[in-house]
Design an enzyme around this catalytic site. Structure first.
Site, PDB file in Angstrom:
ATOM      1  N   HIS A 271       0.890  -1.165   0.000  1.00 37.76           N
ATOM      2  CA  HIS A 271       0.000   0.000   0.000  1.00 37.76           C
ATOM      3  C   HIS A 271       0.928   1.214   0.000  1.00 37.76           C
ATOM      4  O   HIS A 271       2.020   1.164   0.572  1.00 37.76           O
ATOM      5  CB  HIS A 271      -0.837   0.123   1.263  1.00 37.76           C
ATOM      6  CG  HIS A 271      -1.764  -1.007   1.572  1.00 37.76           C
ATOM      7  ND1 HIS A 271      -1.354  -2.136   2.223  1.00 37.76           N
ATOM      8  CD2 HIS A 271      -3.097  -1.144   1.368  1.00 37.76           C
ATOM      9  CE1 HIS A 271      -2.403  -2.937   2.388  1.00 37.76           C
ATOM     10  NE2 HIS A 271      -3.463  -2.367   1.886  1.00 37.76           N
TER      11      HIS A 271
ATOM     12  N   ASP B 292       2.432   1.981   3.370  1.00 38.56           N
ATOM     13  CA  ASP B 292       3.461   1.066   3.902  1.00 38.56           C
ATOM     14  C   ASP B 292       4.846   1.583   3.535  1.00 38.56           C
ATOM     15  O   ASP B 292       5.817   1.374   4.260  1.00 38.56           O
ATOM     16  CB  ASP B 292       3.333  -0.337   3.303  1.00 38.56           C
ATOM     17  CG  ASP B 292       1.931  -0.889   3.395  1.00 38.56           C
ATOM     18  OD1 ASP B 292       1.245  -0.568   4.367  1.00 38.56           O
ATOM     19  OD2 ASP B 292       1.549  -1.644   2.474  1.00 38.56           O
TER      20      ASP B 292
ATOM     21  N   GLU C  71     -11.113  -6.923  -4.124  1.00 35.57           N
ATOM     22  CA  GLU C  71     -10.930  -7.958  -3.098  1.00 35.57           C
ATOM     23  C   GLU C  71     -12.155  -8.026  -2.180  1.00 35.57           C
ATOM     24  O   GLU C  71     -12.401  -7.099  -1.398  1.00 35.57           O
ATOM     25  CB  GLU C  71      -9.668  -7.621  -2.285  1.00 35.57           C
ATOM     26  CG  GLU C  71      -9.338  -8.655  -1.237  1.00 35.57           C
ATOM     27  CD  GLU C  71      -7.989  -8.364  -0.556  1.00 35.57           C
ATOM     28  OE1 GLU C  71      -7.058  -7.867  -1.219  1.00 35.57           O
ATOM     29  OE2 GLU C  71      -7.896  -8.669   0.645  1.00 35.57           O
TER      30      GLU C  71
ATOM     31  N   GLU D 244      -9.224 -13.802  -0.685  1.00 35.49           N
ATOM     32  CA  GLU D 244      -8.423 -14.047   0.522  1.00 35.49           C
ATOM     33  C   GLU D 244      -9.083 -15.106   1.396  1.00 35.49           C
ATOM     34  O   GLU D 244     -10.286 -15.044   1.653  1.00 35.49           O
ATOM     35  CB  GLU D 244      -8.267 -12.721   1.289  1.00 35.49           C
ATOM     36  CG  GLU D 244      -7.539 -12.881   2.608  1.00 35.49           C
ATOM     37  CD  GLU D 244      -7.034 -11.555   3.155  1.00 35.49           C
ATOM     38  OE1 GLU D 244      -6.688 -10.650   2.365  1.00 35.49           O
ATOM     39  OE2 GLU D 244      -6.985 -11.433   4.392  1.00 35.49           O
TER      40      GLU D 244
ATOM     41  N   HIS E  28     -11.053 -13.810   4.421  1.00 37.43           N
ATOM     42  CA  HIS E  28     -12.282 -13.117   4.066  1.00 37.43           C
ATOM     43  C   HIS E  28     -13.373 -14.132   3.698  1.00 37.43           C
ATOM     44  O   HIS E  28     -14.551 -13.912   3.985  1.00 37.43           O
ATOM     45  CB  HIS E  28     -12.043 -12.163   2.899  1.00 37.43           C
ATOM     46  CG  HIS E  28     -11.038 -11.086   3.198  1.00 37.43           C
ATOM     47  ND1 HIS E  28     -10.663 -10.136   2.276  1.00 37.43           N
ATOM     48  CD2 HIS E  28     -10.326 -10.796   4.314  1.00 37.43           C
ATOM     49  CE1 HIS E  28      -9.778  -9.314   2.817  1.00 37.43           C
ATOM     50  NE2 HIS E  28      -9.544  -9.710   4.048  1.00 37.43           N
TER      51      HIS E  28
ATOM     52  N   ASP F  14      -5.691 -12.976  10.071  1.00 38.81           N
ATOM     53  CA  ASP F  14      -4.543 -12.891   9.150  1.00 38.81           C
ATOM     54  C   ASP F  14      -3.342 -13.725   9.591  1.00 38.81           C
ATOM     55  O   ASP F  14      -2.201 -13.229   9.636  1.00 38.81           O
ATOM     56  CB  ASP F  14      -4.099 -11.423   8.990  1.00 38.81           C
ATOM     57  CG  ASP F  14      -4.981 -10.645   8.022  1.00 38.81           C
ATOM     58  OD1 ASP F  14      -5.571 -11.268   7.120  1.00 38.81           O
ATOM     59  OD2 ASP F  14      -5.068  -9.412   8.172  1.00 38.81           O
TER      60      ASP F  14
HETATM   61  C1  XUL Z   1      -7.613  -6.413   4.632  1.00 38.68           C
HETATM   62  C2  XUL Z   1      -6.852  -6.887   3.480  1.00 38.68           C
HETATM   63  C3  XUL Z   1      -5.981  -5.868   2.822  1.00 38.68           C
HETATM   64  C4  XUL Z   1      -5.989  -5.944   1.337  1.00 38.68           C
HETATM   65  C5  XUL Z   1      -5.232  -4.834   0.661  1.00 38.68           C
HETATM   66  O1  XUL Z   1      -8.358  -7.375   5.256  1.00 38.68           O
HETATM   67  O2  XUL Z   1      -6.897  -8.026   3.126  1.00 38.68           O
HETATM   68  O3  XUL Z   1      -4.706  -6.004   3.322  1.00 38.68           O
HETATM   69  O4  XUL Z   1      -5.450  -7.152   0.904  1.00 38.68           O
HETATM   70  O5  XUL Z   1      -5.677  -3.590   1.037  1.00 38.68           O
HETATM   71 CO    CO Z   2      -5.986  -9.047   1.566  1.00 45.01          CO
END
Ligand code: XUL
Ligand code: CO
Length: 435
Positions: A101, A104, A232, A268, A271, A309
């Protein structure tokens, strides 16, 4: 730079399947050929700059636990030290890609103009590091969720000036991604959702998000960015209700705003779990619609109900995820980004290395199991057999007829089907032989 956080740690090498607690890949040999492709090119691993270098170990109950040579992250000097250390880690792991990002990479100076200038400087520097270490950019993205300005959303914000700030931010990040030859650009709608309907106009917000995404695609073509634009999905957290709930919701949204041929999905694991799905479900939904772009590989806690995560470590789950990816032809521009962070008690440089090398091994193991299942063909054969009835002329032509004609046929032929077993257990036993 004289001193590195990773000093004294040797590059991680493939050591074969020996049992010991010494560092080394047991399953990930980048040069191993799997289904005609090097493992490195199948998996396309990426390190997430935010979790590994920007996150300081805080949780909702306590502040930072990690102390790094690049803290505090409020100056360009420390941004350079952070980049030096990041690339030291990349050369130890040897993974081909990383992701970032904007926030970052650079400190936040609180206004667009200064942030634009520092992003430009730091991406020049990062570009040189990429060149010398040989690490490529899988994707870039804009963080439009941490700063308080984003609290009511970016493209869905009720304030048009916030929409403008978001558009300018994405433009700058897409430019930076293009400059660094990024292979994708990701948009995760962290605050694109709502807390309460009492103050929210859903219709306006969705239309603005659809127009915003169209502007991103128009700009991508204008500058000649050849990578993929990815959204995403995530159902909740930080927003109570996020618009990009899951793969199916995103696909419907993309179709509504005419983006189905322009935008794909970055899926993800964590998610998927938050949405009440499995990772393989999300991947299968996307591949059925030819909309899989890339994956954020991690692991969510099954009990806690929030986005933990963690690094992946479940071979059967990872194997089924890659099964659907490879069956659909594998990654093109996408890859396996470790959107995963250490636990906050894991303080050491070695912990970062072990987390990533272990995760790379888990993925290699899963992908090889998936490839073996595909080559054996057992699951494919079972599915072909289950749907074999649909190969007959009678069945195919039924789809072009109508309810009346079908009813006549049922009456004339006295159709009265006998249910057949779905054979789920034998298929589960079959998968278990590979994982
Ligand atoms: C948040 C997430 C983020 C995205 C990028 O849950 O997954 O890190 O991947 O903004
Ligand atoms: Co992500």
């Amino acid at each position: 730079m004289t001193h590195s956080f990773f000093d004294g740690i040797a590059p991680v090498k493939f050591v074969g399947n020996e049992i010991s607690d010494a560092s080394g890949f047991r399953h990930y040999d980048p040069n191993e050929l799997v289904m005609g492709k090097r493992l490195e090119d199948q998996l396309r691993f990426a390190v997430a700059y935010w979790h590994s270098f920007a996150w300081e170990g805080g949780d909702p109950f306590g502040g930072p636990t990690l102390e790094r040579p690049w803290h505090p992250q409020d100056s360009m000097e420390n941004a350079w030290i952070k980049a030096d250390n990041a690339f030291d880690m990349f050369s130890i792991l040897g993974q081909p890609y990383f992701c970032w990002h904007d926030v970052d990479l650079r400190p936040d100076q609180g206004n667009f103009k200064d942030n634009l200038a520092t992003l430009d400087k730091i991406t020049d520097y990062v570009g040189e590091k990429m060149e010398s270490v040989g690490t490529k950019l899988l994707w870039g993205t804009a963080n439009m969720f941490s700063h308080r300005r984003w609290m009511s959303g970016a493209s869905t914000n009720p304030d048009p000036d916030m929409f403008a700030f978001a558009a300018a931010t994405v433009k700058s990040c897409l430019d930076a991604t293009h400059k660094l030859n990024g292979e994708n650009y990701v948009l995760w709608g962290g605050r694109e959702g709502y807390e309460t309907l009492l103050n929210t106009d859903l219709g306006i917000e969705l239309d603005h998000m659809g127009r915003f995404l169209n502007m991103v695609v128009e700009y991508k073509h204008k500058i000649g960015f050849k990578g993929s634009i990815l959204v995403e999905p995530k159902p909740q957290e930080p927003s109570k209700h996020q618009y990009d709930y899951d793969a199916a919701t995103c696909i419907g949204f993309l179709r509504k705003y005419g983006l189905e041929n322009e935008v794909k999905l970055n899926l993800e694991q964590g998610h998927a779990i938050l949405a009440g799905h499995s990772f393989e479900h999300e991947i299968a939904v996307a591949t059925a619609e030819n909309m899989l772009g890339s994956i954020d590989m991690n692991r969510n806690d099954y009990q806690s109900g929030w986005d933990t995560d963690q690094f992946p470590n479940n071979v059967p789950e990872v194997a089924m995820a890659y099964y659907h990816i490879i069956k659909a032809g594998g990654f093109t521009t996408g890859g396996t980004n470790f959107d995963a962070k250490l636990r906050r008690q894991s303080l050491d440089a070695q912990d970062l290395i072990d987390a990533h090398s272990g995760a790379m091994d888990i993925c290699a193991r899963g992908l090889k199991a998936a490839a073996a299942m595909i080559q054996d063909g057992g699951l494919e054969n079972a599915i072909t057999k289950r749907y074999a009835g649909w190969q007959t002329v009678e069945a195919i032509s039924m789809l072009d007829s109508d309810l009346g004609a079908i009813c006549d046929r049922v009456l004339t032929k006295d159709i009265n089907p006998t249910p057949l077993s779905g054979r789920q257990e034998v298929l589960e036993n079959y998968v278990n032989q590979f994982v």
